[in-house]
Design a protein around this motif. Structure first.
Motif, short mmCIF file in Angstrom:
data_model
loop_
_atom_site.label_atom_id
_atom_site.label_comp_id
_atom_site.label_asym_id
_atom_site.label_seq_id
_atom_site.Cartn_x
_atom_site.Cartn_y
_atom_site.Cartn_z
N ARG A 128 48.81 -104.90 36.73
CA ARG A 128 49.81 -104.88 37.80
C ARG A 128 51.00 -104.05 37.36
NH1 ARG A 128 54.25 -108.26 37.59
NH2 ARG A 128 54.36 -109.64 35.77
N VAL A 129 51.79 -103.61 38.32
CA VAL A 129 52.99 -102.84 38.03
C VAL A 129 54.14 -103.82 37.80
CG1 VAL A 129 54.56 -101.04 38.81
CG2 VAL A 129 52.15 -100.94 39.44
N ALA A 130 54.65 -103.84 36.58
CA ALA A 130 55.76 -104.74 36.25
C ALA A 130 57.10 -104.18 36.71
CB ALA A 130 55.79 -105.01 34.75
N ALA A 131 57.22 -102.85 36.77
CA ALA A 131 58.47 -102.22 37.21
C ALA A 131 58.14 -100.88 37.85
CB ALA A 131 59.43 -102.03 36.04
N PHE A 132 58.66 -100.68 39.05
CA PHE A 132 58.47 -99.43 39.78
C PHE A 132 59.64 -98.50 39.46
CE2 PHE A 132 56.33 -102.75 42.15
CZ PHE A 132 55.10 -102.19 42.46
N ARG A 133 59.37 -97.43 38.74
CA ARG A 133 60.43 -96.54 38.30
C ARG A 133 60.18 -95.07 38.63
NH1 ARG A 133 61.44 -98.61 32.07
NH2 ARG A 133 62.31 -100.68 32.55
N SER A 134 59.00 -94.75 39.08
CA SER A 134 58.65 -93.33 39.22
C SER A 134 59.04 -92.72 40.55
CB SER A 134 57.14 -93.15 39.01
OG SER A 134 56.41 -93.83 40.02
N LYS A 135 59.18 -93.54 41.57
CA LYS A 135 59.45 -93.02 42.91
C LYS A 135 60.69 -93.69 43.47
CE LYS A 135 54.50 -92.36 43.66
NZ LYS A 135 54.15 -92.86 42.30
N ARG A 136 61.57 -92.90 44.04
CA ARG A 136 62.82 -93.45 44.57
C ARG A 136 63.32 -92.62 45.74
NH1 ARG A 136 66.33 -93.05 39.27
NH2 ARG A 136 64.38 -93.93 38.50
N ILE A 137 64.11 -93.27 46.55
CA ILE A 137 64.76 -92.59 47.68
C ILE A 137 66.26 -92.86 47.58
CG2 ILE A 137 62.76 -92.58 49.19
CD1 ILE A 137 65.42 -95.02 50.04
N TYR A 138 67.04 -92.06 48.31
CA TYR A 138 68.50 -92.13 48.25
C TYR A 138 69.03 -92.41 49.65
CZ TYR A 138 67.36 -89.67 43.93
OH TYR A 138 66.80 -89.31 42.73
N VAL A 139 69.90 -93.41 49.75
CA VAL A 139 70.50 -93.77 51.03
C VAL A 139 72.01 -93.59 50.93
CG1 VAL A 139 70.71 -95.54 52.81
CG2 VAL A 139 68.66 -95.46 51.39
N ALA A 140 72.57 -92.81 51.83
CA ALA A 140 74.01 -92.51 51.80
C ALA A 140 74.58 -92.65 53.21
CB ALA A 140 74.24 -91.09 51.26
N GLY A 141 75.89 -92.55 53.29
CA GLY A 141 76.56 -92.60 54.60
C GLY A 141 76.97 -94.01 54.98
N GLU A 142 76.88 -94.31 56.26
CA GLU A 142 77.42 -95.55 56.82
C GLU A 142 76.45 -96.71 56.70
OE1 GLU A 142 80.50 -96.05 57.73
OE2 GLU A 142 81.00 -93.97 57.26
N VAL A 143 76.16 -97.10 55.45
CA VAL A 143 75.42 -98.33 55.15
C VAL A 143 76.28 -99.17 54.20
CG1 VAL A 143 73.11 -97.41 55.54
CG2 VAL A 143 74.18 -97.13 53.30
N GLU A 144 75.98 -100.45 54.12
CA GLU A 144 76.82 -101.34 53.33
C GLU A 144 76.72 -101.07 51.83
OE1 GLU A 144 79.03 -103.30 54.35
OE2 GLU A 144 78.62 -103.45 56.50
N SER A 145 75.54 -100.68 51.35
CA SER A 145 75.35 -100.47 49.92
C SER A 145 74.60 -99.16 49.67
CB SER A 145 74.57 -101.64 49.30
OG SER A 145 75.25 -102.87 49.50
N PRO A 146 75.30 -98.02 49.75
CA PRO A 146 74.63 -96.75 49.47
C PRO A 146 74.14 -96.73 48.01
CG PRO A 146 76.81 -96.42 50.45
CD PRO A 146 76.73 -97.86 50.06
N GLY A 147 73.03 -96.03 47.78
CA GLY A 147 72.54 -95.96 46.42
C GLY A 147 71.11 -95.48 46.35
N VAL A 148 70.50 -95.72 45.19
CA VAL A 148 69.12 -95.31 44.90
C VAL A 148 68.23 -96.54 45.01
CG1 VAL A 148 67.60 -94.20 43.25
CG2 VAL A 148 70.01 -93.53 43.35
N TYR A 149 67.09 -96.38 45.68
CA TYR A 149 66.18 -97.49 45.89
C TYR A 149 64.76 -97.07 45.54
CZ TYR A 149 70.12 -99.72 48.13
OH TYR A 149 71.36 -100.27 48.36
N ALA A 150 64.06 -97.97 44.83
CA ALA A 150 62.72 -97.67 44.35
C ALA A 150 61.69 -97.86 45.47
CB ALA A 150 62.37 -98.55 43.16
N ILE A 151 60.69 -96.99 45.47
CA ILE A 151 59.53 -97.15 46.36
C ILE A 151 58.50 -97.99 45.61
CG2 ILE A 151 57.67 -95.99 47.58
CD1 ILE A 151 59.48 -93.62 47.96
N THR A 152 58.10 -99.09 46.19
CA THR A 152 57.15 -100.00 45.55
C THR A 152 55.79 -99.88 46.23
OG1 THR A 152 57.68 -101.87 47.00
CG2 THR A 152 59.08 -101.53 45.06
N ASP A 153 54.93 -100.89 45.98
CA ASP A 153 53.63 -100.89 46.62
C ASP A 153 53.70 -101.25 48.10
OD1 ASP A 153 54.50 -103.39 45.94
OD2 ASP A 153 52.52 -104.19 45.49
#
Length: 355
Positions: free
Chosen positions: A138-163
């Protein structure tokens, strides 16, 4: 009512921008019907973004992911976990070249493979050493794929793509949702330098799932703010200023109400105008002397950057003109009185010379 604009406006023509007078269109039942039909037709003709449809697919391992490999019945091949070591800390990290090392197996290329494919590969390599080998991964930590969310959201940042497939709606939810100043109809997706404008308001209100696309590694989402979604209220209303169009909707009646309504003491309800700029400027006129005419105002949708103007009543304008003349008359009377007092007026009085 005047039929054309009083001044020439810049109008886009096949030969470029030219100064021209613009026709003033009456807001009546026929215009409201045409506007509503045009809006429905525009929605029907809207071309959805050409994107990959959402469907579940097995996660593919990438560099940086942490894998937990368990060989049942052979704890010596499994790194121990416990109170002091999490599964992520005790797992096997996929190196930058996409490989892992495992005892009796050696170096394996796992990047780009699904978890079942990695399990089969390790089982195959262990079978010469272990009878009836059973492997769990199983995948213990997803680190290879990520997306970036910016602008008018409450918590802009980097988020991992999981299964679990990452969609635009899911990304916004993980970022804490929209702020109060967000424009849900203008979410910009940057994928490898190619920009796509998405309308999440259509997803929430009309179920248009073509806008809720599946995200890929490196995608950047930017939620626009509402600063451009304003209409400007001028003239004889209780509170002039600007109003923000929320969720893409505001009618003429709503704008008049939110501005405190027409000032009945100074306004001319026969002369309500909506001025719309752009390459092809438009001017609309509403005569709202009778209350039922406000039903037309409720059916007339405003657009961002529209200007709403309520004209002044003729009598009020005349009174202002007279009041402006009155101080001038008093000034001349005061000036004449001063001349008489100082002896500089007409007649045979002596001349006053302060020097």
């Amino acid at each position: 009512m005047q039929k054309t604009s009083s001044v020439k406006l810049p109008v886009q023509t096949p030969e470029g921008l030219k100064p021209m007078k613009v026709d003033v269109q009456e807001i009546d039942a026929n215009l409201v019907i045409r506007k509503q039909q045009a809006l429905m037709q525009a929605k029907a003709n809207a071309t959805p973004p050409v994107v990959e449809p959402i469907k579940h697919r097995d996660y593919r391992v990438g560099a940086g992911d942490v894998l937990t490999v368990i060989v049942w019945g052979h704890p010596d091949l499994t790194l121990p976990t416990g109170n002091f070591r999490s599964a992520e800390e005790s797992g096997t990290v996929v190196s930058e070249d996409g490989t892992i090392f495992f005892p009796f197996v050696g170096v394996l290329k796992v990047e780009g493979k699904t978890i079942p494919q990695v399990r089969d590969l390790i089982s195959q390599r262990l079978s010469p050493y272990i009878e009836n080998v059973q492997v769990s991964i199983r995948v213990a930590a997803f680190r290879s794929k990520r997306i970036y969310v910016a602008g008018e959201v409450e918590s802009p940042g980097v988020y991992a793509i999981t299964d679990i497939p990452m969609t635009v709606v899911e990304a916004v939810n993980q970022a804490g949702g929209f702020t109060d100043n967000a424009d849900k109809s203008r979410v910009l997706l940057n994928r490898n330098g190619e920009l796509t404008l998405l309308d999440l308001l259509a997803v929430y209100e009309y179920g248009d799932l073509s806008q809720n696309i599946r995200l890929q590694n490196g995608d950047i989402l930017t939620v626009a703010d509402n600063q451009l979604n304003k209409v400007y209220i001028l003239g004889e209303v209780k509170a002039t200023g600007s109003l923000t169009i929320r969720n893409g909707r505001m009618t003429l009646a709503e704008a008049l109400s939110d501005s405190g309504n027409i000032d009945m003491e100074t306004a001319n309800p026969y002369q309500i105008f909506v001025v719309r700029g752009g390459e092809t400027p438009e001017i609309y006129h509403l005569s709202a002397k009778e209350p039922d005419a406000l039903l037309l105002a409720e059916g007339f949708p405003l657009q961002r950057r529209d200007i709403l103007f309520v004209d002044t009543a003729d009598l009020v304008r005349w009174n202002k003109f007279i009041s402006n003349l009155t101080p001038s008359r008093n000034f001349f009377e005061l000036d004449t009185s001063a001349d008489n007092l100082l002896g500089t007026g007409g007649g045979g009085g002596s001349t006053f010379n302060p020097l």
